[in-house]
Design an enzyme around this catalytic site. Structure first.
Site, PDB file in Angstrom:
ATOM      1  N   GLU A 255       0.820  -1.290  -0.048  1.00 20.35           N
ATOM      2  CA  GLU A 255      -0.092   0.031  -0.111  1.00 20.35           C
ATOM      3  C   GLU A 255       0.941   1.176  -0.009  1.00 20.35           C
ATOM      4  O   GLU A 255       1.524   1.587   1.112  1.00 20.35           O
ATOM      5  CB  GLU A 255      -0.949   0.024   1.261  1.00 20.35           C
ATOM      6  CG  GLU A 255      -1.770  -1.358   1.417  1.00 20.35           C
ATOM      7  CD  GLU A 255      -2.916  -1.279   0.454  1.00 20.35           C
ATOM      8  OE1 GLU A 255      -3.230  -0.240  -0.311  1.00 20.35           O
ATOM      9  OE2 GLU A 255      -3.538  -2.261   0.187  1.00 20.35           O
ATOM     10  N   CYS A 294      -3.017   8.707   3.300  1.00 25.14           N
ATOM     11  CA  CYS A 294      -2.595   8.117   2.092  1.00 25.14           C
ATOM     12  C   CYS A 294      -3.916   8.295   1.081  1.00 25.14           C
ATOM     13  O   CYS A 294      -3.689   8.294  -0.042  1.00 25.14           O
ATOM     14  CB  CYS A 294      -2.528   6.586   2.081  1.00 25.14           C
ATOM     15  SG  CYS A 294      -3.800   5.610   3.255  1.00 25.14           S
TER      16      CYS A 294
END
Ligand code: NAP
Length: 525
Positions: A255, A294
């Site tokens: 990720e 994020c």
């Protein structure tokens, strides 16, 4: 205070002075972390040989009960986690809730849905496949929990949620975890694990933590292990291309960073509810955790006709965001995590300014409330505007990991799609529009390069879950630059920690094994 490592079933102090963790408001040191001198290979070995077998002796349902107890322990210590978040991350109450409550919710969610797997020890996938005319020889696909350890290498911005969103699916699968939080904010993760260990919920070896440098951890993983990494694309490349990881074909879930976008539809003029909804969302995304998510919005696409009006509306709202010391209850946005992140944000904003106008940056007089600008790590909320997105480079490439976003003009749906795709793969895009044909065209144009797309029209209004909010029932991850990883999505998250094999043999042999299984359609659904 030095944070101890929990490996091999014991709390061990790392050697040397270690790295300092600081309060980003005062600049003062709050703890130290060191993994030096810890035998990281042995730590992984203990997890594999002690934690794994003990966990897998239990059925899924029993492990779901353990997660439920873990959720209770974390809930009981929630206030302490909020305190640490404020001291070590500069988190406001809302920031801490996003991380800590999000973590607790995710663990409880996996405890709840894991019960459905009940007495099973592995998963049976699909029907038996006949391979012979007389049916004496057949095949069955199975998913079995990996017999290795799950190594979590996490980013600094979610010390609680980042740990728990991975821990829930791994522990439910029966795979022990070795957690390596980002050094800068490792105190909170370490404290949560200390509480869980103290509560004696999981068998020995199920949970380990290394604080401080990752050192040569990727050198010690084996073919039965899983690496789940969250962090920058640059570090991800190093892990993914490690010779040991490549040689053993270790499963790696990444990720990474992401240039996420929100889009104002061509139908959405000032004064409409979708226009106002997008303005609110952009400001929320910039202020929450000071933009250190994020999933936060980095590009705001506006039809050229609304480009200026949108900038004015967002700037007006940003003017009301109180930035400063989160100990002051009026403050709505805190600092970034440390001076080095602050410098990195200013560097990124500097690049963006080469091709953008500044719409809002708090003005030259920006001064955080109740904080010394010299010692603290604040970045003023910064809104930029790029009229020529097609000619721009940095706007589509530079992730300022802080409270900054850029409005980008588009001239047609095709132009918009082409610009969105220049993010090279993102975690999330959101669309605010009542134009169903436009929405459909954009979704089809970018679906392959986005892990999640959120659409808000007048019928949804304020009931949307949030551009940047990751819910455990839905997929988290994104292709390309975002790392190509997949997490959450309910029980589908368990697939990362299981291995598929097909068994070919006499039906009696297949049925013998199938007796231990739960139907994998529960996981795939
Ligand atoms: P980072 O610098 O890449 O660090 C991430 C983790 O990797 C830390 O635990 C770090 O440890 C460790 N690490 C550093 N070098 C390593 C090496 N050579 N081998 C193994 N591990 C190593 O990222 P960050 O600054 O903490 O996080 C910010 C980034 O994460 C942003 O780009 C953000 O977009 C991304 N992020 C993505 C997601 C997502 O779900 N996609 C979520 C959150 C954040 P140390 O701290 O000890 O250096």
């Amino acid at each position: 205070m030095k944070l101890n490592n929990f490996v091999g079933g014991a709390w061990l102090e790392g050697a040397g002075a270690g790295d300092a963790l600081v309060d980003p408001v005062t600049g003062e040191e709050v703890a130290r972390a060191s993994s030096q001198g810890i035998d990281v290979g042995a730590a992984l070995g203990f997890a594999r040989t002690q934690g794994g077998p003990a966990l897998r002796q239990r059925a899924y349902g029993e492990r779901a009960e353990m997660l439920a107890k873990m959720g209770e322990v974390l809930t009981a210590n929630r206030e302490e986690y909020f305190r640490i978040s404020q001291i070590n991350s500069g988190a406001t109450q809302a920031d801490a809730a996003f991380d800590v409550d999000g973590a607790i919710y995710t663990v409880k969610y996996y405890a709840k849905i894991g019960k459905a797997l009940a007495e099973g020890k592995m998963l049976k996938e699909g029907a038996t496949l006949p391979l012979s005319k007389t049916n004496v020889f057949a095949a069955q696909h199975f998913l079995v929990p990996a017999k290795g350890a799950a190594l979590f290498i996490n980013a600094f911005n979610f010390p609680a949620w980042g740990f728990c969103e991975k821990a829930g699916p791994a522990l439910l699968s029966g795979v022990p975890i070795v957690v390596k939080p980002a050094t800068a904010t490792s105190w909170l993760t370490q404290r949560m694990i200390e509480d869980i260990v103290e509560a004696d919920i999981f068998p020995a070896g199920s949970i380990s933590i290394l604080c401080g440098s990752a050192r040569d951890l990727p050198e010690h993983v084996r073919e039965e292990d899983i690496i789940s990494f969250t962090g920058s694309a640059q570090t991800a490349i190093g892990i993914r291309s490690n010779a040991n990881v490549l040689r053993r074909a270790v499963r790696v879930n990444i990720e990474a960073d992401s240039i996420n976008s929100t889009i104002l539809g061509p139908d959405a003029a000032p004064g409409t509810d979708v226009f106002d909804g997008l303005v609110k969302e952009v400001v929320r995304e910039m202020a929450l955790k000071a933009g250190q998510k994020c999933t936060a919005i980095r590009r705001v696409f506006a039809p050229r006709a609304q480009f200026a009006a949108l900038g004015e509306a967002i700037a007006a709202r940003l003017g009301g965001v109180k930035v400063g010391n989160p100990r002051n209850p009026e403050v709505k946005m805190g600092p970034v995590v440390n001076k080095s992140q602050q410098a990195s944000c200013f560097e990124g904003i500097g690049k963006l300014k080469q091709e953008c106008k500044v719409v809002f940056d708090g003005g030259g007089n920006f001064k955080p409330i109740d904080a010394d600008p010299q010692k603290s790590a604040f970045v003023p909320p910064t809104l930029l505007a790029c009229e020529n997105g097609r000619g721009a480079k940095f706007v589509h490439d530079v992730e300022v990991f802080g409270p900054a976003a850029t409005i980008v003009a588009y001239d047609s749906t095709e132009d918009l799609i082409a610009q969105l795709r220049r993010g090279m793969g993102s975690l999330v895009g959101s669309i605010f529009s009542n134009d169903a044909a436009f929405v459909r065209q954009v979704v089809l144009g970018i679906g392959d390069l986005h892990g999640r797309i959120m659409v808000v029209d007048s019928s949804v209004g304020g009931q949307q879950t949030g551009h940047g909010n990751v819910v455990p029932s839905c997929l988290h991850g994104g292709p390309g630059r975002a790392g190509g990883g997949e997490e959450l999505a309910g029980l589908r998250a368990l697939l990362l920690y299981h291995r598929r094999f097909v068994l070919q043999g006499p039906p009696s042999c297949l049925e013998g094994l199938a007796g231990l299984c739960v139907d994998a359609s529960l996981v795939h659904s």
